[in-house]
Enzyme design. Structure first.
Site, PDB file in Angstrom:
ATOM      1  N   SER A 288       0.809  -1.219   0.000  1.00 15.41           N
ATOM      2  CA  SER A 288       0.000   0.000   0.000  1.00 15.41           C
ATOM      3  C   SER A 288       0.846   1.275   0.000  1.00 15.41           C
ATOM      4  O   SER A 288       0.313   2.367  -0.158  1.00 15.41           O
ATOM      5  CB  SER A 288      -0.940   0.029   1.209  1.00 15.41           C
ATOM      6  OG  SER A 288      -0.218   0.243   2.401  1.00 15.41           O
TER       7      SER A 288
ATOM      8  N   LYS B 270       1.847   4.225   7.386  1.00 13.03           N
ATOM      9  CA  LYS B 270       1.020   5.079   6.523  1.00 13.03           C
ATOM     10  C   LYS B 270       1.413   6.549   6.696  1.00 13.03           C
ATOM     11  O   LYS B 270       2.060   6.942   7.660  1.00 13.03           O
ATOM     12  CB  LYS B 270      -0.468   4.944   6.885  1.00 13.03           C
ATOM     13  CG  LYS B 270      -1.086   3.580   6.605  1.00 13.03           C
ATOM     14  CD  LYS B 270      -1.262   3.327   5.128  1.00 13.03           C
ATOM     15  CE  LYS B 270      -1.963   1.999   4.866  1.00 13.03           C
ATOM     16  NZ  LYS B 270      -1.146   0.842   5.279  1.00 13.03           N
TER      17      LYS B 270
END
Length: 229
Positions: free
Chosen positions: A149, A187
């Site tokens: 991701s 993230k």
């Protein structure tokens, strides 16, 4: 106020600079202070750097400069010299450029972390060697990346994330975020009206949105290591 080991280390660094014009290697500092590992040297150097006693010269792993000495630190024959006549004041700049070296330190390796859906960050008992030049001041640890991701940020499955331990970060920084005190993920951090948004760097993934109290920052990305098979 410096600890005894911090005081001993800065004296050793300054004496070596006076004698050779080159700062000692991490291995030499470890042996001089009778420490068990280079990670102990790294912590001492980071503490001295944060307090303004030494400075790392950019792009050189072995280049340390003594900015000031503690008030009771006298090197050499314990008599003032041109290098330390003003004890506690700014030190003169050395004219001899320190040579680069590939100093390595061991950082804790704490299992795997998700770059996708959150997975458990496993507390491991192992460590991994890391070039000291990749790490700045502070305490660091490593995590193996699982998932894709964050590929648009250049972070791929199987990479090792080098993380500076901290509990705070600014919007836009890549962080290790612990969700519900159980699962960790890597993230971009974003905050909005009492919520924390964990943004991926892959258009195939959606942002993860949580109430702020559910998310704890456990570190900021400081670097990456990648193996090529």
């Amino acid at each position: 106020m410096l600890t005894a080991k911090q005081h001993e280390l800065i004296r050793f660094i300054q004496q070596r600079l006076e004698d050779t014009g080159i700062s000692p290697s991490f291995e030499e500092m470890k042996e001089a202070l009778d420490l068990k590992s280079k990670s102990g040297v790294h912590r001492l150097i980071s503490a001295l750097e944060e307090r303004g006693f030494i400075r790392r010269l950019p792009n050189r792993a072995r280049a340390l400069e003594v900015v000031k000495l503690p008030e009771d630190a006298v090197t050499g024959s314990d008599k003032p010299s041109a290098a330390n006549a003003l004890v506690g004041a700014a030190m003169p700049t050395k004219t001899v450029a320190p040579e680069p070296a590939n100093d390595i330190i061991d950082v804790p390796l704490h299992g795997r972390i998700a770059a996708g859906a959150p997975i458990e960050a496993i507390e491991g008992q192992s460590s991994m060697p890391v070039p000291a030049a990749l790490l700045g001041p502070g305490e660091h640890y490593a995590l193996e990346v699982s998932g894709n991701s964050m590929i648009e940020a250049g972070i791929f499955d199987g990479d090792f994330a080098l993380v500076k331990r901290t509990d705070s970060a600014r919007d836009g920084e890549i962080v290790v975020a612990l969700v519900d005190n159980e699962e960790a993920t890597l993230k971009y951090l974003r905050k909005d009206a009492g919520r924390v948004i964990l943004d991926p760097a892959n258009g195939a993934y959606d942002p993860q949105v949580y109430d702020a109290h559910r998310v704890q920052v456990q570190g900021k990305l400081a670097g990456l290591l990648r193996r090529y098979h």
